[in-house]
Design a protein around this motif. Sequence first.
Motif, PDB file in Angstrom:
ATOM      1  N   UNK A 177       0.791  -1.228   0.000  1.00 55.66           N
ATOM      2  CA  UNK A 177       0.000   0.000   0.000  1.00 55.66           C
ATOM      3  C   UNK A 177       0.821   1.275   0.000  1.00 55.66           C
ATOM      4  N   UNK A 178       2.097   1.214   0.368  1.00 55.73           N
ATOM      5  CA  UNK A 178       2.917   2.423   0.338  1.00 55.73           C
ATOM      6  C   UNK A 178       4.402   2.064   0.324  1.00 55.73           C
ATOM      7  N   UNK A 179       5.200   3.064  -0.034  1.00 56.27           N
ATOM      8  CA  UNK A 179       6.653   2.918  -0.079  1.00 56.27           C
ATOM      9  C   UNK A 179       7.260   3.570   1.157  1.00 56.27           C
TER      10      UNK A 179
ATOM     11  N   UNK B 201      24.588  -4.654   3.188  1.00 56.53           N
ATOM     12  CA  UNK B 201      23.373  -5.005   3.921  1.00 56.53           C
ATOM     13  C   UNK B 201      22.287  -3.991   3.586  1.00 56.53           C
ATOM     14  N   UNK B 202      21.078  -4.506   3.351  1.00 53.62           N
ATOM     15  CA  UNK B 202      19.908  -3.681   3.033  1.00 53.62           C
ATOM     16  C   UNK B 202      18.875  -3.844   4.148  1.00 53.62           C
ATOM     17  N   UNK B 203      18.419  -2.729   4.696  1.00 49.34           N
ATOM     18  CA  UNK B 203      17.394  -2.739   5.736  1.00 49.34           C
ATOM     19  C   UNK B 203      16.202  -1.930   5.245  1.00 49.34           C
ATOM     20  N   UNK B 204      15.011  -2.527   5.331  1.00 46.98           N
ATOM     21  CA  UNK B 204      13.832  -1.816   4.854  1.00 46.98           C
ATOM     22  C   UNK B 204      12.551  -2.430   5.370  1.00 46.98           C
ATOM     23  N   UNK B 205      11.419  -1.864   4.921  1.00 44.09           N
ATOM     24  CA  UNK B 205      10.094  -2.309   5.351  1.00 44.09           C
ATOM     25  C   UNK B 205       9.140  -2.259   4.171  1.00 44.09           C
ATOM     26  N   UNK B 206       8.314  -3.292   4.055  1.00 49.20           N
ATOM     27  CA  UNK B 206       7.238  -3.311   3.068  1.00 49.20           C
ATOM     28  C   UNK B 206       5.908  -3.372   3.824  1.00 49.20           C
ATOM     29  N   UNK B 207       4.955  -2.530   3.421  1.00 48.86           N
ATOM     30  CA  UNK B 207       3.650  -2.474   4.075  1.00 48.86           C
ATOM     31  C   UNK B 207       2.611  -3.122   3.158  1.00 48.86           C
ATOM     32  N   UNK B 208       2.020  -4.215   3.611  1.00 54.60           N
ATOM     33  CA  UNK B 208       1.070  -4.986   2.801  1.00 54.60           C
ATOM     34  C   UNK B 208      -0.343  -4.833   3.355  1.00 54.60           C
ATOM     35  N   UNK B 209      -1.317  -4.778   2.447  1.00 53.36           N
ATOM     36  CA  UNK B 209      -2.728  -4.702   2.825  1.00 53.36           C
ATOM     37  C   UNK B 209      -3.487  -5.836   2.137  1.00 53.36           C
ATOM     38  N   UNK B 210      -4.264  -6.573   2.924  1.00 54.67           N
ATOM     39  CA  UNK B 210      -5.107  -7.662   2.428  1.00 54.67           C
ATOM     40  C   UNK B 210      -6.563  -7.193   2.460  1.00 54.67           C
TER      41      UNK B 210
ATOM     42  N   UNK C  16       4.281 -16.139  12.097  1.00 57.04           N
ATOM     43  CA  UNK C  16       3.000 -15.448  12.179  1.00 57.04           C
ATOM     44  C   UNK C  16       2.761 -14.504  11.001  1.00 57.04           C
ATOM     45  N   UNK C  17       3.785 -14.256  10.194  1.00 58.55           N
ATOM     46  CA  UNK C  17       3.616 -13.361   9.037  1.00 58.55           C
ATOM     47  C   UNK C  17       2.626 -13.952   8.042  1.00 58.55           C
ATOM     48  N   UNK C  18       1.752 -13.094   7.508  1.00 52.44           N
ATOM     49  CA  UNK C  18       0.830 -13.550   6.473  1.00 52.44           C
ATOM     50  C   UNK C  18       1.576 -13.817   5.172  1.00 52.44           C
ATOM     51  N   UNK C  19       2.512 -12.938   4.841  1.00 52.31           N
ATOM     52  CA  UNK C  19       3.410 -13.157   3.703  1.00 52.31           C
ATOM     53  C   UNK C  19       4.819 -13.284   4.256  1.00 52.31           C
ATOM     54  N   UNK C  20       5.454 -14.379   3.921  1.00 51.57           N
ATOM     55  CA  UNK C  20       6.834 -14.601   4.357  1.00 51.57           C
ATOM     56  C   UNK C  20       7.684 -14.897   3.136  1.00 51.57           C
ATOM     57  N   UNK C  21       8.872 -14.314   3.095  1.00 53.65           N
ATOM     58  CA  UNK C  21       9.752 -14.457   1.948  1.00 53.65           C
ATOM     59  C   UNK C  21      10.770 -15.563   2.175  1.00 53.65           C
ATOM     60  N   UNK C  22      11.244 -16.130   1.072  1.00 55.54           N
ATOM     61  CA  UNK C  22      12.245 -17.189   1.142  1.00 55.54           C
ATOM     62  C   UNK C  22      13.572 -16.644   1.644  1.00 55.54           C
TER      63      UNK C  22
ATOM     64  N   UNK D   1      -6.746  -6.675   6.473  1.00 52.51           N
ATOM     65  CA  UNK D   1      -5.652  -7.075   7.352  1.00 52.51           C
ATOM     66  C   UNK D   1      -4.380  -6.422   6.830  1.00 52.51           C
ATOM     67  N   UNK D   2      -3.532  -6.003   7.755  1.00 52.28           N
ATOM     68  CA  UNK D   2      -2.300  -5.323   7.356  1.00 52.28           C
ATOM     69  C   UNK D   2      -1.098  -6.045   7.942  1.00 52.28           C
ATOM     70  N   UNK D   3       0.002  -5.958   7.218  1.00 49.87           N
ATOM     71  CA  UNK D   3       1.243  -6.561   7.673  1.00 49.87           C
ATOM     72  C   UNK D   3       2.405  -5.630   7.379  1.00 49.87           C
ATOM     73  N   UNK D   4       3.247  -5.427   8.381  1.00 50.69           N
ATOM     74  CA  UNK D   4       4.487  -4.681   8.208  1.00 50.69           C
ATOM     75  C   UNK D   4       5.606  -5.699   8.050  1.00 50.69           C
ATOM     76  N   UNK D   5       6.088  -5.847   6.832  1.00 48.02           N
ATOM     77  CA  UNK D   5       7.081  -6.862   6.506  1.00 48.02           C
ATOM     78  C   UNK D   5       8.472  -6.245   6.547  1.00 48.02           C
ATOM     79  N   UNK D   6       9.156  -6.395   7.663  1.00 55.54           N
ATOM     80  CA  UNK D   6      10.510  -5.864   7.793  1.00 55.54           C
ATOM     81  C   UNK D   6      11.490  -6.816   7.115  1.00 55.54           C
ATOM     82  N   UNK D   7      12.484  -6.240   6.450  1.00 53.83           N
ATOM     83  CA  UNK D   7      13.456  -7.047   5.729  1.00 53.83           C
ATOM     84  C   UNK D   7      14.871  -6.610   6.090  1.00 53.83           C
TER      85      UNK D   7
END
Length: 248
Positions: free
Chosen positions: A76-78, A104-113, A172-178, A128-134
């Motif tokens: 939903x946003x950058x 090293x890259x540190x960031x956050x992706x904000x997802x909306x379901x 517990x993440x709704x979306x989890x990355x490999x 539902x919302x998820x803050x996906x920290x990477x």
Amino acid sequence: MKKTIIFITFLWVSAIQLVAQERTVQNRPYTDLRPFHFGVLVGTHLQDLELLNVGPQIITNEDGSQVEKIITCDQDRWELGFNVGVLGEFRLHEHFALRIAPAMYFGTRHLTFHNLSDKLADGTDIEQRQELKTAYITSAFDLIFASKRFNNHRPYIMAGINPMMNLSGKDEDLVRLKRFDCYLELGIGCDFYLPFFKLRPELKFMYGLTNNLNTDHVNNMKDKNMQMYANSVKESHGKMVVLTFYFE
């Protein structure tokens, strides 16, 4: 058509002005003749996820009944992240160089379901919302093609691959990355030769070559009601826009 002509004219005038520039004293005139050198990097970036939704899915309730659900997911946003690292660069030719840059890259992706099948009391969709920290450990391998140096600047283009290891993620993440991914990199930059070091601003675009969505974690989720949200996405590709400053 008129805008195109104006743009071409602008480029042509700029090129003439560049050629017409007078020569000035060069800073660090022999720095590009080194066969190998080190440096450090610091920068900022924007992360995005290209998500492919599954569309309608059949949910089995605890009583054995089945119901169709439609859930969509998007970013939903950058939000700005940051990256730091080091580099080693090999001189291959007058115009070509190979750069290896662990970082090293540190960031956050904000997802909306968006649950399009169920409604709240006011008639709006359930969200539902998820803050996906990477947090990524990376090691980019880039081929650089630079123009001939003029005075104290030298523009270039680059391309390469960037293997990444993801250090973040929870069951517990709704979306989890490999854990592992690999990005294609394309970008432009310019060397600025200063009296004591060379500064290299670079803007590049990165695109994930693999499907980085981890679907195995769904079975480990404690809240079974959230599984339909986790199952709403079937494919994911990472994207980044990165602005980096190299100090060499």
